[in-house]
Write a protein that holds these residues in place. Structure first.
Motif, short mmCIF file in Angstrom:
data_model
loop_
_atom_site.label_atom_id
_atom_site.label_comp_id
_atom_site.label_asym_id
_atom_site.label_seq_id
_atom_site.Cartn_x
_atom_site.Cartn_y
_atom_site.Cartn_z
N PHE A 122 154.82 -17.79 25.21
CA PHE A 122 154.93 -16.51 24.51
C PHE A 122 153.62 -16.07 23.86
CE2 PHE A 122 156.66 -13.50 21.32
CZ PHE A 122 157.43 -12.71 22.17
N GLY A 123 152.64 -16.96 23.73
CA GLY A 123 151.35 -16.56 23.17
C GLY A 123 150.71 -15.41 23.93
N PRO A 124 150.71 -15.45 25.27
CA PRO A 124 150.13 -14.31 26.01
C PRO A 124 150.88 -13.00 25.76
CG PRO A 124 150.25 -16.24 27.41
CD PRO A 124 150.98 -16.58 26.16
N LYS A 125 152.19 -13.09 25.55
CA LYS A 125 152.94 -11.87 25.24
C LYS A 125 152.51 -11.28 23.90
CE LYS A 125 155.58 -11.86 28.89
NZ LYS A 125 155.55 -10.75 29.86
N LEU A 126 152.25 -12.16 22.95
CA LEU A 126 151.75 -11.68 21.66
C LEU A 126 150.42 -10.95 21.84
CD1 LEU A 126 152.54 -14.78 19.40
CD2 LEU A 126 153.74 -12.60 19.42
N LYS A 127 149.53 -11.53 22.62
CA LYS A 127 148.22 -10.91 22.87
C LYS A 127 148.40 -9.57 23.58
CE LYS A 127 143.77 -11.75 25.10
NZ LYS A 127 143.74 -10.44 25.80
N GLU A 128 149.30 -9.51 24.54
CA GLU A 128 149.53 -8.27 25.28
C GLU A 128 149.98 -7.15 24.37
OE1 GLU A 128 152.62 -6.66 28.74
OE2 GLU A 128 152.23 -8.82 28.52
N HIS A 129 150.91 -7.42 23.50
CA HIS A 129 151.41 -6.37 22.59
C HIS A 129 150.35 -5.98 21.57
CE1 HIS A 129 155.44 -6.24 24.19
NE2 HIS A 129 155.59 -7.55 24.05
N MET A 130 149.61 -6.96 21.08
CA MET A 130 148.54 -6.65 20.11
C MET A 130 147.46 -5.79 20.75
SD MET A 130 148.27 -10.40 18.32
CE MET A 130 146.83 -10.00 17.33
N ASP A 131 147.07 -6.10 21.97
CA ASP A 131 146.04 -5.30 22.66
C ASP A 131 146.53 -3.90 22.94
OD1 ASP A 131 144.42 -7.51 22.59
OD2 ASP A 131 144.82 -8.11 24.67
N TYR A 132 147.80 -3.78 23.35
CA TYR A 132 148.34 -2.46 23.66
C TYR A 132 148.37 -1.57 22.41
CZ TYR A 132 151.56 1.19 25.17
OH TYR A 132 152.13 2.41 25.46
N CYS A 133 148.84 -2.10 21.32
CA CYS A 133 148.93 -1.29 20.09
C CYS A 133 147.55 -0.96 19.55
CB CYS A 133 149.74 -2.05 19.04
SG CYS A 133 151.48 -2.25 19.47
N THR A 134 146.61 -1.89 19.73
CA THR A 134 145.24 -1.61 19.27
C THR A 134 144.59 -0.52 20.11
OG1 THR A 134 145.00 -3.89 18.51
CG2 THR A 134 142.98 -2.63 18.86
N ALA A 135 144.87 -0.52 21.41
CA ALA A 135 144.24 0.45 22.31
C ALA A 135 144.92 1.80 22.29
CB ALA A 135 144.24 -0.11 23.74
N ASN A 136 146.14 1.87 21.85
CA ASN A 136 146.89 3.14 21.88
C ASN A 136 147.48 3.47 20.51
OD1 ASN A 136 147.04 3.65 25.01
ND2 ASN A 136 147.60 1.49 24.71
#
Length: 278
Positions: A122-136
């Protein structure tokens, strides 16, 4: 509230810094790509935060220009650490995305997981959501705003539904009271009819009694002059009429007889009159 000092080593371009998912005080998965003691501070303060999350499901702490944003639901705690300048709306939007992903992926299986056993999955999922919210941030802000509006409308609708239900209960109470009043009115009408019937019979009896008394008094008054029988009066009248038909020879005898009758009646009436006067 203030947390232990966190060194500011991040550039402003990365507002979402650290995230974890915990079950009670046990951290199941976490992710960060930056140096610092965010994980240590979050793990140390988590037991104290759990007490506050019992009263409110969302909570924010501030430490050295960073916000620690917590979300609690169904025994799990979700955390996102962000730059203070990034505000709180986007971090909590990211927490909502992480929560939905975690629940759909693990569900009941996470109840038996041990500390950091879900870092790889689940660590990669955390990174994915953090990157998405940071970029958008703009898109996330609009979605969050719409979600807030939907939540407000939902609360208003629920409040209206509760009011309608309360009003329905009041209408049912009014209907019950109306039925009771209708039944009372029917009973009152029936009782009024019964009372009216009894009064009519009572008046009829009274009229009968009054008529009987009047008839009795009339009979009694007539009997005073006819020796208590109408036959005597009729007989005397017939004898008087017969005496006139016999001529002068019988007039003297008739007068004598009539005088004898009157005398006899006086003798009969005198004791009665004396008894009445007494």
């Amino acid at each position: 509230q203030k947390l232990p000092r966190v060194p500011r080593t991040l550039p402003p371009a990365m507002p979402l810094i650290y995230a974890f998912v915990a079950r009670g005080p046990t951290v199941l998965a976490e992710h960060t790509t930056h140096s610092g003691n965010f994980a240590t501070v979050a793990a140390e303060t988590l037991p104290k935060i759990l007490e506050k999350l019992e009263a409110q499901k969302k909570f924010t702490l501030i430490a050295d220009h960073h916000t620690f944003n917590y979300l609690a639901e169904e025994g799990y705690v979700y955390l996102v650490v962000a730059d203070e300048e990034f505000g709180r709306q986007i971090p909590f939007a990211c927490l909502d995305r992480i929560r939905d992903e975690f629940k759909s992926t693990y569900g009941e299986r996470a109840k038996d997981a041990i500390a950091h056993s879900l870092d790889r999955s689940f660590g990669p999922k955390l990174k994915e959501h953090m990157d998405y919210c940071t970029a958008n941030p703009d898109k996330i802000s609009k979605v969050t705003r719409v979600q807030q509006q939907v939540s407000e409308v939902k609360e208003i609708m629920m409040d209206n539904i509760e009011k309608v239900l309360d009003r329905g209960e009041k209408i049912e109470l009014l209907a019950d009271k109306t039925d009771l009043l209708r039944a009372d009115a029917f009973r009152f009408k029936r009782a009024a009819r019964e009372v009216k019937g009894r009064m009519w019979w009572r008046n009829a009896k009274m009229y009968c009694i009054v008529c009987s008394v009047i008839l009795f008094l009339g009979y009694f008054a007539a009997a005073q002059f006819c020796t208590f029988t109408l036959a005597d009066c009729v007989g005397a009248h017939r004898r008087q009429h017969h005496g006139h038909g016999d001529g002068g020879s019988n007039s003297t005898g008739h007068n004598h007889t009539f005088g004898h009758v009157l005398y006899s009646k006086r003798q009969v009436l005198s004791p009665q009159l004396q008894s009445l006067n007494a």
